[in-house]
Design an enzyme around this catalytic site. Structure first.
Site, PDB file in Angstrom:
ATOM      1  N   LYS A  31       0.837  -1.204   0.000  1.00  0.00           N
ATOM      2  CA  LYS A  31       0.000   0.000   0.000  1.00  0.00           C
ATOM      3  C   LYS A  31       0.876   1.260   0.000  1.00  0.00           C
ATOM      4  CE  LYS A  31      -4.164  -1.778   2.237  1.00  0.00           C
ATOM      5  NZ  LYS A  31      -5.078  -1.384   1.157  1.00  0.00           N
ATOM      6  N   LEU A  32       1.910   1.242   0.823  1.00  0.00           N
ATOM      7  CA  LEU A  32       2.805   2.397   0.913  1.00  0.00           C
ATOM      8  C   LEU A  32       3.573   2.591  -0.394  1.00  0.00           C
ATOM      9  CD1 LEU A  32       4.076   1.624   4.511  1.00  0.00           C
ATOM     10  CD2 LEU A  32       2.839   3.697   3.869  1.00  0.00           C
ATOM     11  N   ARG A  54       9.759  -5.231  10.522  1.00  0.00           N
ATOM     12  CA  ARG A  54      10.270  -6.357  11.315  1.00  0.00           C
ATOM     13  C   ARG A  54       9.113  -7.090  11.984  1.00  0.00           C
ATOM     14  NH1 ARG A  54       7.740  -5.542  15.290  1.00  0.00           N
ATOM     15  NH2 ARG A  54       8.118  -4.287  17.138  1.00  0.00           N
ATOM     16  N   VAL A  55       9.353  -8.366  12.209  1.00  0.00           N
ATOM     17  CA  VAL A  55       8.414  -9.118  13.040  1.00  0.00           C
ATOM     18  C   VAL A  55       9.108  -9.261  14.384  1.00  0.00           C
ATOM     19  CG1 VAL A  55       7.304 -11.354  13.397  1.00  0.00           C
ATOM     20  CG2 VAL A  55       7.289 -10.331  11.136  1.00  0.00           C
ATOM     21  N   ASP A  83       2.063  -4.976  18.437  1.00  0.00           N
ATOM     22  CA  ASP A  83       3.295  -4.592  17.738  1.00  0.00           C
ATOM     23  C   ASP A  83       4.143  -5.787  17.306  1.00  0.00           C
ATOM     24  OD1 ASP A  83       4.117  -5.346  20.243  1.00  0.00           O
ATOM     25  OD2 ASP A  83       5.523  -3.711  20.519  1.00  0.00           O
ATOM     26  N   ARG A  88       8.086   0.736   9.648  1.00  0.00           N
ATOM     27  CA  ARG A  88       8.563   2.091   9.901  1.00  0.00           C
ATOM     28  C   ARG A  88       8.707   2.824   8.561  1.00  0.00           C
ATOM     29  NH1 ARG A  88      13.344   1.892  13.659  1.00  0.00           N
ATOM     30  NH2 ARG A  88      11.719   1.668  15.232  1.00  0.00           N
ATOM     31  N   GLU A 124       8.541  13.004  26.724  1.00  0.00           N
ATOM     32  CA  GLU A 124       9.373  13.867  27.584  1.00  0.00           C
ATOM     33  C   GLU A 124      10.847  13.852  27.199  1.00  0.00           C
ATOM     34  OE1 GLU A 124       9.183  13.438  31.863  1.00  0.00           O
ATOM     35  OE2 GLU A 124       7.033  13.931  31.770  1.00  0.00           O
ATOM     36  N   GLU A 150       1.713  -2.378  13.553  1.00  0.00           N
ATOM     37  CA  GLU A 150       2.091  -1.063  14.107  1.00  0.00           C
ATOM     38  C   GLU A 150       2.881  -0.310  13.036  1.00  0.00           C
ATOM     39  OE1 GLU A 150       3.847  -0.207  18.272  1.00  0.00           O
ATOM     40  OE2 GLU A 150       5.566   0.035  16.931  1.00  0.00           O
ATOM     41  N   ALA A 162      15.894   9.187  16.717  1.00  0.00           N
ATOM     42  CA  ALA A 162      15.369   7.979  17.377  1.00  0.00           C
ATOM     43  C   ALA A 162      16.342   6.800  17.250  1.00  0.00           C
ATOM     44  CB  ALA A 162      14.005   7.608  16.792  1.00  0.00           C
TER      45      ALA A 162
HETATM   46  P1  GTP Z   1       6.422  -0.518  23.605  1.00  0.00           P
HETATM   47  O1  GTP Z   1       6.077  -1.410  24.752  1.00  0.00           O
HETATM   48  O2  GTP Z   1       7.856  -0.050  23.607  1.00  0.00           O
HETATM   49  O3  GTP Z   1       6.048  -1.146  22.295  1.00  0.00           O
HETATM   50  O4  GTP Z   1       5.570   0.816  23.786  1.00  0.00           O
HETATM   51  P2  GTP Z   1       4.009   1.118  23.675  1.00  0.00           P
HETATM   52  O5  GTP Z   1       3.256  -0.123  23.404  1.00  0.00           O
HETATM   53  O6  GTP Z   1       3.601   1.959  24.843  1.00  0.00           O
HETATM   54  O7  GTP Z   1       3.931   1.982  22.350  1.00  0.00           O
HETATM   55  P3  GTP Z   1       4.600   3.331  21.892  1.00  0.00           P
HETATM   56  O8  GTP Z   1       3.735   3.751  20.745  1.00  0.00           O
HETATM   57  O9  GTP Z   1       4.811   4.314  22.980  1.00  0.00           O
HETATM   58  O10 GTP Z   1       6.040   2.904  21.358  1.00  0.00           O
HETATM   59  C1  GTP Z   1       6.171   1.908  20.401  1.00  0.00           C
HETATM   60  C2  GTP Z   1       7.512   1.947  19.728  1.00  0.00           C
HETATM   61  O11 GTP Z   1       7.912   3.289  19.398  1.00  0.00           O
HETATM   62  C3  GTP Z   1       8.684   1.416  20.506  1.00  0.00           C
HETATM   63  O12 GTP Z   1       8.750   0.012  20.452  1.00  0.00           O
HETATM   64  C4  GTP Z   1       9.858   2.080  19.762  1.00  0.00           C
HETATM   65  O13 GTP Z   1      10.115   1.451  18.520  1.00  0.00           O
HETATM   66  C5  GTP Z   1       9.307   3.444  19.477  1.00  0.00           C
HETATM   67  N1  GTP Z   1       9.609   4.362  20.592  1.00  0.00           N
HETATM   68  C6  GTP Z   1       8.767   4.787  21.559  1.00  0.00           C
HETATM   69  N2  GTP Z   1       9.377   5.615  22.421  1.00  0.00           N
HETATM   70  C7  GTP Z   1      10.654   5.731  21.998  1.00  0.00           C
HETATM   71  C8  GTP Z   1      11.798   6.456  22.481  1.00  0.00           C
HETATM   72  O14 GTP Z   1      11.756   7.158  23.483  1.00  0.00           O
HETATM   73  N3  GTP Z   1      12.950   6.330  21.775  1.00  0.00           N
HETATM   74  C9  GTP Z   1      13.049   5.582  20.642  1.00  0.00           C
HETATM   75  N4  GTP Z   1      14.220   5.520  20.020  1.00  0.00           N
HETATM   76  N5  GTP Z   1      11.993   4.872  20.169  1.00  0.00           N
HETATM   77  C10 GTP Z   1      10.823   4.939  20.828  1.00  0.00           C
HETATM   78 MG    MG Z   2       6.925  -2.083  20.746  1.00  0.00          MG
END
Ligand code: GTP
Ligand code: MG
Length: 215
Positions: A31-32, A54-55, A83, A88, A124, A150, A162
């Site tokens: 789709k993308l 990735r899986v 997820d 990405r 934050e 995701e 990131a």
């Molecule tokens: P996870 O348990 O980490 O999957 O978090 P979540 O279920 O609360 O979801 P959220 O949408 O907050 O984050 C999902 C994903 O975003 C993470 O697995 C990372 O790939 C990315 N991510 C979130 N916060 C950060 C961060 O502070 N730094 C970086 N580098 N990546 C982040």
């Molecule tokens: Mg995750």
């Protein structure tokens, strides 16, 4: 070592499930790629710079189920985790992110289950990205299965921050490093600088003339 019948069956079921997630990723990626290809012809510009996917690794699936207090089962993975399949999408400009997200969301086989806009509301620590959990039907021999994926959409600049922050954070437990408050402060300052640059590039693009209004 002999593997029991039950174990063999579990491994087979798990491999099958991972295959299903791989297929869901392929659907989303197509789709993308279609959106990007159409854009490339219409506007001689690509709103997507790159796509990674990735899986989730078995160990991480196990840890996450444990964290949620769930047993390891196909049902708990399918219903309890969002997820396992991750895509990405890296875009050149901030407005490309919202455009790609909107164009995906309006496709009638995609259901948006959740959105986290860490661009409008950065974390934050300075993390920015647009996260969507979508459900997409995948057609297998037994019929169609809705699968969760995701999708993280970010600019090249947000991805730069990131990726580096992730490397730095995961190499060591930052909280245990001496001066971790200063490290976090500096990482946040870098995120703000990058975000400011992203905004400026967006403005420059607008000054040159908007050439990507897909209406
Ligand atoms: P996870 O348990 O980490 O999957 O978090 P979540 O279920 O609360 O979801 P959220 O949408 O907050 O984050 C999902 C994903 O975003 C993470 O697995 C990372 O790939 C990315 N991510 C979130 N916060 C950060 C961060 O502070 N730094 C970086 N580098 N990546 C982040
Ligand atoms: Mg995750």
């Amino acid at each position: 070592m002999e593997i029991g019948i039950e174990m063999q069956e579990n491994i087979r079921a798990f491999s099958n499930l991972m295959m299903m997630y791989e297929c869901a990723i392929r659907e989303v990626k197509t789709k993308l790629e279609v959106l990007d290809a159409e854009f490339s012809v219409r506007y001689k510009r690509n709103p997507i710079s790159s796509i990674q996917s990735r899986v989730k690794k078995p160990v991480s699936i196990y840890k996450k189920l444990k964290k949620y207090g769930l047993e390891i089962s196909e049902e708990n993975i399918l219903n309890g985790l969002h997820d396992v399949a991750g895509v990405r999408v890296v875009c050149p400009f901030i407005d490309d992110i919202y455009m790609v997200a909107a164009l995906l969301a309006k496709q009638d086989d995609i259901t948006v289950l959740k959105v986290k806009d860490y661009i409008k509301n950065p974390k934050e620590n300075g993390y920015r990205s647009y996260h969507m959990i979508v459900e997409i039907p995948v057609f297998f021999s037994k019929g169609k299965t809705p699968m969760k994926v995701e999708i993280q959409i970010r600019t090249i600049a947000m991805d730069f921050w990131a990726s580096l922050e992730h490397q730095l954070r995961y190499k060591k437990d930052i909280e245990k490093v001496e001066g971790h408050v200063e490290i976090s402060r500096r990482l946040l300052a870098c995120a703000e600088t990058i975000s400011d640059t992203d905004r400026q590039m967006q403005e420059i693009k607008q000054m040159i003339g908007d050439f990507n209004d897909l209406s």
